[in-house]
Write an enzyme that holds these catalytic residues in place. Structure first.
Site, PDB file in Angstrom:
ATOM      1  N   ARG A  39       0.810  -1.212   0.000  1.00  0.00           N
ATOM      2  CA  ARG A  39       0.000   0.000   0.000  1.00  0.00           C
ATOM      3  C   ARG A  39       0.849   1.270   0.000  1.00  0.00           C
ATOM      4  NH1 ARG A  39      -4.836  -0.821   4.354  1.00  0.00           N
ATOM      5  NH2 ARG A  39      -5.852  -2.648   3.488  1.00  0.00           N
ATOM      6  N   ASP A 148     -14.786   9.734  10.661  1.00  0.00           N
ATOM      7  CA  ASP A 148     -13.750   8.762  10.304  1.00  0.00           C
ATOM      8  C   ASP A 148     -12.406   9.467  10.437  1.00  0.00           C
ATOM      9  OD1 ASP A 148     -13.966   5.860   8.694  1.00  0.00           O
ATOM     10  OD2 ASP A 148     -12.019   6.861   8.489  1.00  0.00           O
TER      11      ASP A 148
HETATM   12  C1  LIG Z   1     -13.959  -1.364   7.765  1.00  0.00           C
HETATM   13  S1  LIG Z   1     -14.443   0.305   7.894  1.00  0.00           S
HETATM   14  C2  LIG Z   1     -16.074   0.147   8.595  1.00  0.00           C
HETATM   15  C3  LIG Z   1     -17.090   1.034   7.940  1.00  0.00           C
HETATM   16  C4  LIG Z   1     -18.529   0.883   8.427  1.00  0.00           C
HETATM   17  N1  LIG Z   1     -18.643   1.199   9.835  1.00  0.00           N
HETATM   18  C5  LIG Z   1     -19.067  -0.492   8.157  1.00  0.00           C
HETATM   19  O1  LIG Z   1     -19.279  -1.282   9.073  1.00  0.00           O
HETATM   20  O2  LIG Z   1     -19.282  -0.807   6.969  1.00  0.00           O
HETATM   21  C6  LIG Z   1     -13.456   0.850   9.301  1.00  0.00           C
HETATM   22  C7  LIG Z   1     -13.269   2.354   9.348  1.00  0.00           C
HETATM   23  O3  LIG Z   1     -12.692   2.726  10.613  1.00  0.00           O
HETATM   24  C8  LIG Z   1     -11.832   3.827  10.400  1.00  0.00           C
HETATM   25  N2  LIG Z   1     -10.840   3.944  11.488  1.00  0.00           N
HETATM   26  C9  LIG Z   1      -9.761   3.144  11.719  1.00  0.00           C
HETATM   27  N3  LIG Z   1      -9.055   3.608  12.761  1.00  0.00           N
HETATM   28  C10 LIG Z   1      -9.673   4.726  13.192  1.00  0.00           C
HETATM   29  C11 LIG Z   1      -9.417   5.667  14.235  1.00  0.00           C
HETATM   30  N4  LIG Z   1      -8.336   5.548  15.036  1.00  0.00           N
HETATM   31  N5  LIG Z   1     -10.271   6.699  14.394  1.00  0.00           N
HETATM   32  C12 LIG Z   1     -11.347   6.825  13.591  1.00  0.00           C
HETATM   33  N6  LIG Z   1     -11.652   5.983  12.579  1.00  0.00           N
HETATM   34  C13 LIG Z   1     -10.823   4.941  12.386  1.00  0.00           C
HETATM   35  C14 LIG Z   1     -11.184   3.517   9.054  1.00  0.00           C
HETATM   36  O4  LIG Z   1     -10.656   4.669   8.422  1.00  0.00           O
HETATM   37  C15 LIG Z   1     -12.330   2.861   8.274  1.00  0.00           C
HETATM   38  O5  LIG Z   1     -12.971   3.760   7.402  1.00  0.00           O
END
Ligand SMILES: C[S@@+](CC[C@H](N)C(=O)[O-])C[C@H]1O[C@@H](n2cnc3c(N)ncnc32)[C@H](O)[C@@H]1O
Length: 282
Positions: A39, A148
């Protein structure tokens, strides 16, 4: 990149991994080295850097912390999401949680928070479900907060444009009402209608921040498929803060592979991946 610098060394991977854990809470196992390398390779090319060592030096420098950190997190996060993902949560919300919450909010707008909203499919699903409820129940009002850490996904979310095939999980009737087809037939894209986009406030928020700036005002929080990236102590810290943002009796939805079992939180389990705040303490 020179031959000997082609792979990320264990030392540089360890530096990056520690940084990711401390800044963003995300735990990367040793197996994720190849993924991270794959990545990040593009970033090295874009920055014209010829080794992983120089990328690390840049990232950890003062200008790197100012400019590269935001790009770096875009690369590190996994943003997979879908419209109507884990659909039973939305059925529960519309049929049980919302009628019950609406009865006790005394006419104030309900606040639903999509915490870790990725590119917007989850908050827009909430917006469609709640708009349908509002159409059938005049006087019902709601707001959706969607946060996010990744600015890249937030930009996409705010635009609200998706490949048409991504919208397939959206029921036909809702698609007709809330999605517009692109005028360009070649593009095969859809866009959320402006009335729906206006219902969602997107904001950047890192779960590792000491203060989420939200207050104890959320009636429901969707924090789904996010906790899996954190270790147990980090999950405990984040969920303690998140549950503090819930009103007593407010609902917490997590992903179906996530459990709050053995964490100390003021919630009771109601069903699979579904919890409710039980008292005023954190
Ligand atoms: C797999 S996605 C889940 C999206 C949605 N909630 C769903 O269930 O379809 C996980 C998200 O968590 C966010 N994320 C990861 N670490 C984070 C952090 N420390 N603070 C805020 N968001 C975070 C990522 O950027 C990503 O967009």
């Amino acid at each position: 990149m020179s031959e000997q610098e082609e792979t990320l060394s264990s030392r540089d991977f360890a530096r990056l991994r520690e940084f990711i854990h401390a800044e963003f809470g995300i735990c990367l196992s040793g197996e994720k080295k190849t993924m991270l390398e794959g990545r990040l390779r593009r970033r090295l090319r874009e920055l014209n850097l010829d080794s992983w060592g120089s990328y690390c030096d840049y990232l950890f420098s003062e200008p790197g912390q100012r400019e590269e950190k935001v790009r770096f997190i875009d690369v590190v996060t996994t943003n997979k999401t879908d419209f109507f993902r884990e659909p039973r949560h939305f059925t529960f919300l519309a049929e049980q949680a919302v009628p019950e919450m609406a009865a006790r909010t005394g006419g104030r707008a309900l606040l639903v928070w999509s915490a870790g909203c990725s590119s917007g499919e989850e908050p827009y699903t909430l917006a469609m479900v709640l708009s349908e409820y509002a159409a059938a129940h005049p006087g019902f009002r709601f707001r959706i907060l969607a946060t996010d850490i990744s600015t890249r996904v937030l930009e996409k979310a705010e635009l609200g444009i998706y490949p048409a095939e991504d919208a397939e999980p959206v029921p036909q009737a809702l698609r007709r009402k809330y999605l517009m087809r692109s005028r360009d037939p070649e593009a095969d894209r859809v866009r959320m209608v402006p009335e729906l986009r206006k219902l969602v406030e997107f904001r950047r928020l890192n779960f590792m921040d000491a203060d989420y700036g939200v207050g104890a005002i959320a009636d429901a929080i969707f924090c789904r498929n996010v906790l899996i990236y954190f270790d147990r102590p980090t999950q405990q810290r984040i969920l303690s803060r998140l549950t503090q943002c819930l009103v007593p009796g407010g609902y917490l939805f997590v992903g179906h592979s996530e459990t709050l079992h053995d964490l100390h939180l003021p919630v009771e389990a109601l069903g699979p991946a579904l919890y409710r705040r039980i008292d005023g303490r954190a």
